[in-house]
Each structure stands twice: as structure tokens, then as C-alpha cells.
Write a protein that holds these residues in place. Structure first.
Motif, mmCIF file in Angstrom:
data_model
loop_
_atom_site.group_PDB
_atom_site.id
_atom_site.type_symbol
_atom_site.label_atom_id
_atom_site.label_comp_id
_atom_site.label_asym_id
_atom_site.label_seq_id
_atom_site.Cartn_x
_atom_site.Cartn_y
_atom_site.Cartn_z
ATOM 1 N N PRO A 90 -5.129 4.881 -12.829
ATOM 2 C CA PRO A 90 -4.262 4.634 -11.673
ATOM 3 C C PRO A 90 -3.981 3.146 -11.483
ATOM 4 O O PRO A 90 -4.689 2.297 -12.016
ATOM 5 C CB PRO A 90 -5.089 5.175 -10.510
ATOM 6 N N ALA A 91 -2.951 2.866 -10.680
ATOM 7 C CA ALA A 91 -2.583 1.491 -10.348
ATOM 8 C C ALA A 91 -3.195 1.119 -9.003
ATOM 9 O O ALA A 91 -3.348 1.965 -8.114
ATOM 10 C CB ALA A 91 -1.070 1.356 -10.295
ATOM 11 N N ASP A 92 -3.525 -0.151 -8.865
ATOM 12 C CA ASP A 92 -4.067 -0.672 -7.606
ATOM 13 C C ASP A 92 -2.914 -0.883 -6.624
ATOM 14 O O ASP A 92 -1.939 -1.570 -6.947
ATOM 15 C CB ASP A 92 -4.772 -2.003 -7.877
ATOM 16 N N PRO A 93 -2.976 -0.311 -5.415
ATOM 17 C CA PRO A 93 -1.898 -0.527 -4.442
ATOM 18 C C PRO A 93 -1.597 -1.998 -4.195
ATOM 19 O O PRO A 93 -0.450 -2.360 -3.890
ATOM 20 C CB PRO A 93 -2.428 0.157 -3.177
ATOM 21 N N ALA A 94 -2.614 -2.867 -4.337
ATOM 22 C CA ALA A 94 -2.399 -4.300 -4.114
ATOM 23 C C ALA A 94 -1.447 -4.902 -5.141
ATOM 24 O O ALA A 94 -0.899 -5.983 -4.921
ATOM 25 C CB ALA A 94 -3.735 -5.040 -4.161
ATOM 26 N N ASN A 95 -1.229 -4.191 -6.259
ATOM 27 C CA ASN A 95 -0.314 -4.679 -7.296
ATOM 28 C C ASN A 95 1.062 -4.031 -7.225
ATOM 29 O O ASN A 95 1.929 -4.330 -8.055
ATOM 30 C CB ASN A 95 -0.914 -4.416 -8.683
ATOM 31 N N ALA A 96 1.281 -3.151 -6.254
ATOM 32 C CA ALA A 96 2.518 -2.348 -6.228
ATOM 33 C C ALA A 96 3.777 -3.202 -6.125
ATOM 34 O O ALA A 96 4.815 -2.856 -6.689
ATOM 35 C CB ALA A 96 2.473 -1.340 -5.084
ATOM 36 N N ASN A 97 3.727 -4.293 -5.357
ATOM 37 C CA ASN A 97 4.866 -5.217 -5.227
ATOM 38 C C ASN A 97 6.159 -4.476 -4.897
ATOM 39 O O ASN A 97 7.194 -4.627 -5.559
ATOM 40 C CB ASN A 97 5.028 -6.035 -6.522
ATOM 41 N N LEU A 98 6.124 -3.701 -3.849
ATOM 42 C CA LEU A 98 7.291 -2.895 -3.474
ATOM 43 C C LEU A 98 8.518 -3.739 -3.164
ATOM 44 O O LEU A 98 9.654 -3.258 -3.306
ATOM 45 C CB LEU A 98 6.952 -2.009 -2.276
ATOM 46 N N ARG A 99 8.321 -4.987 -2.770
ATOM 47 C CA ARG A 99 9.471 -5.834 -2.446
ATOM 48 C C ARG A 99 10.312 -6.147 -3.689
ATOM 49 O O ARG A 99 11.453 -6.605 -3.553
ATOM 50 C CB ARG A 99 9.005 -7.119 -1.778
#
Length: 200
Positions: free
Chosen positions: A40-49
Motif C-alpha cells: 500500500p501507499a502511505d497517505p502522507a505521500n498521496a499529494n492530492l494537490r
């Protein structure tokens, strides 16, 4: 044909190369998905912006390819304007293989879809105005101009004769200065809402 293109492991220059290549081949129907290619990916790395960055740069629909645990990041992406959400789906997250641990089981997928629909609905129009549902609350919670004490007919109103109290069904407090200097046509009891027809 329309394409959905994930941008995992890519920087903006690489995405630009891909979009340009597609355009040169005659295809400008592409949606770009922000993605972090960990499972899985870490939400802190999601960079939704980054979705907004790509939307402004390429003027195409954007979305999010989500490998984070749970549904929170996908719902947040929808709230930020994602038009496409990709999420891995499995019948059992404990099954062997690299993708199952970053996937949703049926009940989680249902919750994600409901969450996304709620987020989309909550975005609204962007026009700042009271919701129709607030009318009843405003009537109770806002304030109006009322008589500060019993006032006989013919009295010229001064500021000390005008109080501000709930409910909000009468003249708004912003009209207080408009009432000063007016005469009462009839007597008014303390606490009663002022009405324009009472004044001359």
C-alpha cells in the motif's frame, strides 16, 4: 478512444511528454490520475494537490489512482475535484499477492462510493448564500430590533429605547439607526418586535 492514464512514478515533465505524445497521435481525450505506486501507499505521500497542478497545466479531467489503505484518501480526492477514482477491489484482503493488501473488500467499496457521493454533493455551487434549510434556524438564532421598555405613542425613538434580541423574525439590527428619530404611531410593550408600520 478516451484514455485514463495513471501518472505514478512520474514528474510533471514526464506527464507533459506523455500528453504531448498522445496529442501528436491524434488523441486529446485523456484523464490524468495522480498516483503513488506503492502497495500500500502511505497517505502522507498521496499529494492530492498534484491533481490541480495537472488540471491547470493540461486542461484535462483529473482523478486519483488510490493504493492507500481504507477510503479516506479517495473521498478526499473526490472532495478536491477528482472526476475519476481508481481503487483495487478484492474479496479478501488477506489473500496472497501484492495487490490484495492495498485493496478494498465489498463492504469497504460500498462505503467508499457512498463517501464519494456525499463529498461530491457537499461541494455545492460555490455561491455563498444561506442554505434553504437554515431558514428555521435563522428565525430562532438571529436577532431583531425590539422595544427596550414600554414606549408610549408619540415617543421619538432614541438608541436607548431600541434593544437587540432574539428571535430573528423582525427588523434586522442593521436597521437600528434607521429607527432612531422616528415617532411611535401607537404604544409598544417592552420586548415586542418593531415593525415599520408602527413608525412615522
Amino acid at each position: 478512444k478516451p484514455m485514463i492514464m495513471s501518472t505514478g512514478m512520474s514528474d510533471l515533465a514526464e506527464v507533459e511528454t506523455a500528453v504531448t505524445t498522445l496529442g501528436e497521435a491524434g488523441n486529446r481525450q485523456v484523464a490524468l490520475l495522480q498516483c503513488v505506486s506503492n502497495y500500500p501507499a502511505d497517505p502522507a505521500n498521496a499529494n492530492l494537490r498534484a491533481m490541480d497542478t495537472m488540471e491547470r497545466k493540461f486542461s484535462v479531467p483529473v482523478g486519483y489512482s488510490d493504493h492507500t489503505p481504507g477510503i479516506a484518501v479517495a473521498v478526499a480526492a473526490a472532495a478536491l475535484g477528482a472526476t475519476v477514482i481508481e481503487k483495487h477491489f478484492t474479496l479478501d484482503c488477506s489473500l496472497p499477492g501484492p495487490d490484495h493488501g492495498a485493496s478494498l473488500e465489498p463492504h469497504e467499496l460500498e462505503a467508499m462510493v457512498k463517501g464519494i457521493r456525499t463529498a461530491q454533493m457537499a461541494l455545492g455551487t460555490g455561491e455563498k448564500r444561506p442554505a434553504d434549510s437554515e431558514k428555521g434556524t435563522a428565525d430562532v438564532a438571529r436577532k431583531s430590533l425590539v422595544a427596550a421598555k414600554d414606549i408610549p405613542a408619540g415617543t421619538v425613538l432614541t438608541e436607548d429605547l431600541i434593544a437587540i434580541k432574539r428571535p430573528g423574525t423582525g427588523l434586522p439590527p442593521a436597521m437600528r439607526t434607521d429607527l432612531v428619530g422616528k415617532s411611535m404611531r401607537a404604544p409598544i410593550t417592552a420586548g415586542v418586535l418593531f415593525k415599520l408600520e408602527m413608525l412615522s
